[in-house]
Motif scaffolding. Structure first.
Motif, PDB file in Angstrom:
ATOM      1  N   MET A   1       0.746  -1.178   0.021  1.00 21.52           N
ATOM      2  CA  MET A   1      -0.036  -0.049   0.031  1.00 21.52           C
ATOM      3  C   MET A   1       1.007   1.432  -0.113  1.00 21.52           C
ATOM      4  N   VAL A   2       0.697   2.290  -0.848  1.00 19.45           N
ATOM      5  CA  VAL A   2       1.489   3.211  -1.162  1.00 19.45           C
ATOM      6  C   VAL A   2       0.930   4.393  -0.111  1.00 19.45           C
ATOM      7  N   GLY A   3       1.491   4.931   0.785  1.00 21.40           N
ATOM      8  CA  GLY A   3       0.521   5.815   1.682  1.00 21.40           C
ATOM      9  C   GLY A   3       1.065   7.128   1.351  1.00 21.40           C
ATOM     10  N   ARG A   4       1.193   8.025   2.278  1.00 23.81           N
ATOM     11  CA  ARG A   4       1.359   9.424   2.101  1.00 23.81           C
ATOM     12  C   ARG A   4       3.058   9.579   1.776  1.00 23.81           C
ATOM     13  N   SER A   5       3.630   8.980   2.720  1.00 20.37           N
ATOM     14  CA  SER A   5       5.186   9.032   2.558  1.00 20.37           C
ATOM     15  C   SER A   5       5.634   8.295   1.536  1.00 20.37           C
TER      16      SER A   5
ATOM     17  N   ARG B   1       9.180   6.581   2.910  1.00 20.30           N
ATOM     18  CA  ARG B   1       9.073   5.498   3.437  1.00 20.30           C
ATOM     19  C   ARG B   1       8.490   4.139   3.001  1.00 20.30           C
ATOM     20  N   THR B   2       7.713   4.420   1.978  1.00 24.76           N
ATOM     21  CA  THR B   2       6.980   2.981   1.540  1.00 24.76           C
ATOM     22  C   THR B   2       8.196   2.389   0.400  1.00 24.76           C
TER      23      THR B   2
ATOM     24  N   ALA C   1      12.109   0.144   1.497  1.00 24.55           N
ATOM     25  CA  ALA C   1      12.709  -1.442   1.440  1.00 24.55           C
ATOM     26  C   ALA C   1      13.369  -1.605   0.096  1.00 24.55           C
ATOM     27  N   ILE C   2      13.232  -0.871  -0.766  1.00 26.10           N
ATOM     28  CA  ILE C   2      14.134  -1.138  -2.255  1.00 26.10           C
ATOM     29  C   ILE C   2      15.341  -0.509  -1.823  1.00 26.10           C
ATOM     30  N   LYS C   3      15.429   0.591  -1.329  1.00 25.86           N
ATOM     31  CA  LYS C   3      17.050   1.197  -1.220  1.00 25.86           C
ATOM     32  C   LYS C   3      17.790   0.073   0.086  1.00 25.86           C
TER      33      LYS C   3
ATOM     34  N   MET D   1       9.388  -0.475 -10.328  1.00 30.98           N
ATOM     35  CA  MET D   1       9.329   0.898 -11.176  1.00 30.98           C
ATOM     36  C   MET D   1       8.470   0.646 -12.220  1.00 30.98           C
ATOM     37  N   SER D   2       8.285  -0.547 -12.578  1.00 34.62           N
ATOM     38  CA  SER D   2       7.442  -0.791 -13.784  1.00 34.62           C
ATOM     39  C   SER D   2       5.748  -0.495 -13.173  1.00 34.62           C
ATOM     40  N   ILE D   3       5.529  -0.340 -12.129  1.00 25.57           N
ATOM     41  CA  ILE D   3       4.272  -0.218 -11.555  1.00 25.57           C
ATOM     42  C   ILE D   3       3.967   1.309 -11.022  1.00 25.57           C
ATOM     43  N   PHE D   4       4.893   1.475 -10.126  1.00 23.62           N
ATOM     44  CA  PHE D   4       4.811   2.940  -9.251  1.00 23.62           C
ATOM     45  C   PHE D   4       5.614   3.817  -9.938  1.00 23.62           C
ATOM     46  N   LEU D   5       5.248   5.008  -9.912  1.00 25.08           N
ATOM     47  CA  LEU D   5       6.502   6.170 -10.094  1.00 25.08           C
ATOM     48  C   LEU D   5       7.138   6.415  -8.856  1.00 25.08           C
ATOM     49  N   GLN D   6       8.628   6.282  -8.841  1.00 24.90           N
ATOM     50  CA  GLN D   6       9.296   6.194  -7.840  1.00 24.90           C
ATOM     51  C   GLN D   6       9.583   7.879  -7.552  1.00 24.90           C
ATOM     52  N   PRO D   7       9.814   8.161  -6.264  1.00 21.39           N
ATOM     53  CA  PRO D   7      10.255   9.483  -6.083  1.00 21.39           C
ATOM     54  C   PRO D   7      11.697   9.790  -6.500  1.00 21.39           C
ATOM     55  N   THR D   8      11.579  10.976  -7.089  1.00 21.23           N
ATOM     56  CA  THR D   8      13.053  11.251  -7.783  1.00 21.23           C
ATOM     57  C   THR D   8      14.115  11.444  -6.998  1.00 21.23           C
ATOM     58  N   SER D   9      13.933  11.524  -5.428  1.00 18.02           N
ATOM     59  CA  SER D   9      14.731  11.690  -4.568  1.00 18.02           C
ATOM     60  C   SER D   9      15.344  10.131  -4.221  1.00 18.02           C
ATOM     61  N   LEU D  10      14.662   9.270  -4.324  1.00 20.68           N
ATOM     62  CA  LEU D  10      14.784   7.693  -4.158  1.00 20.68           C
ATOM     63  C   LEU D  10      15.891   7.445  -5.293  1.00 20.68           C
ATOM     64  N   CYS D  11      15.432   7.682  -6.597  1.00 21.77           N
ATOM     65  CA  CYS D  11      16.348   7.245  -7.532  1.00 21.77           C
ATOM     66  C   CYS D  11      17.643   8.064  -7.390  1.00 21.77           C
ATOM     67  N   ARG D  12      17.763   9.254  -6.996  1.00 22.97           N
ATOM     68  CA  ARG D  12      18.889   9.880  -6.826  1.00 22.97           C
ATOM     69  C   ARG D  12      19.768   9.121  -5.671  1.00 22.97           C
ATOM     70  N   GLU D  13      19.164   8.793  -4.681  1.00 21.64           N
ATOM     71  CA  GLU D  13      19.824   8.232  -3.708  1.00 21.64           C
ATOM     72  C   GLU D  13      20.449   6.550  -4.033  1.00 21.64           C
TER      73      GLU D  13
END
Length: 143
Positions: free
Chosen positions: A1-5, A8-9, A12-14, A50-62
């Motif tokens: 479930m993708v929440g507000r943050s 944080r969601t 786990a990938i990181k 990534m094929s399902i959800f738009l990842q936050p840009t900051s996560l991709c950068r990290e």
């Protein structure tokens, strides 16, 4: 479930990428070995999500920063010399880079591929389900 943050969601990938990189001792691998590890393992871990959800840009950068630090051998600390930027390493081999993926652009490409499938095959079960749930009144491009 993708929440507000979203950070944080998808944290786990990181942590999975970090655990995988920590599992390989950077001093035991050559530069070519590190390149293969990053391309085959580290960049493949977030690809399904990534094929399902738009990842936050900051996560991709990290994630890009983690892989760049591992590539240059200073994974544990933020100090050290990064001889080339991740942008330069991400260029194609013909242009002088090493062909690493920019994860944010890869994420957008995977989502565009899903959208293309919905447009090209509107009679598929996934397209019918998504149409009923998210855009029942109009076409996909209007949603």
């Amino acid at each position: 479930m993708v929440g507000r943050s979203k950070l944080r969601t998808f944290d786990a990938i990181k942590s999975r990428v970090q655990r995988r990189l920590d599992g390989w001792k950077e001093k035991l691998l050559s530069q070519a070995g590190k390149e293969i590890l990053l391309k085959i393992v580290a960049q493949a871990i977030p690809s399904y999500c990534m094929s399902i959800f738009l990842q936050p840009t900051s996560l991709c950068r990290e994630l890009n920063v983690m892989m760049n630090r591992y590539r240059w051998g200073n994974q544990s600390s933020s100090k050290g010399i990064l001889w080339k930027s991740w942008t330069k390493l991400g260029m194609s081999k013909r242009k002088g880079g090493l062909g690493f993926r920019d994860l944010h652009l890869f994420n957008l490409a995977l989502l565009a591929k899903q959208a293309w499938r919905l447009i090209q095959d509107p009679d598929s079960m996934a397209a019918k389900f998504l149409k009923e749930k998210y855009f029942p009144q109009g076409p996909f491009l209007q949603a």
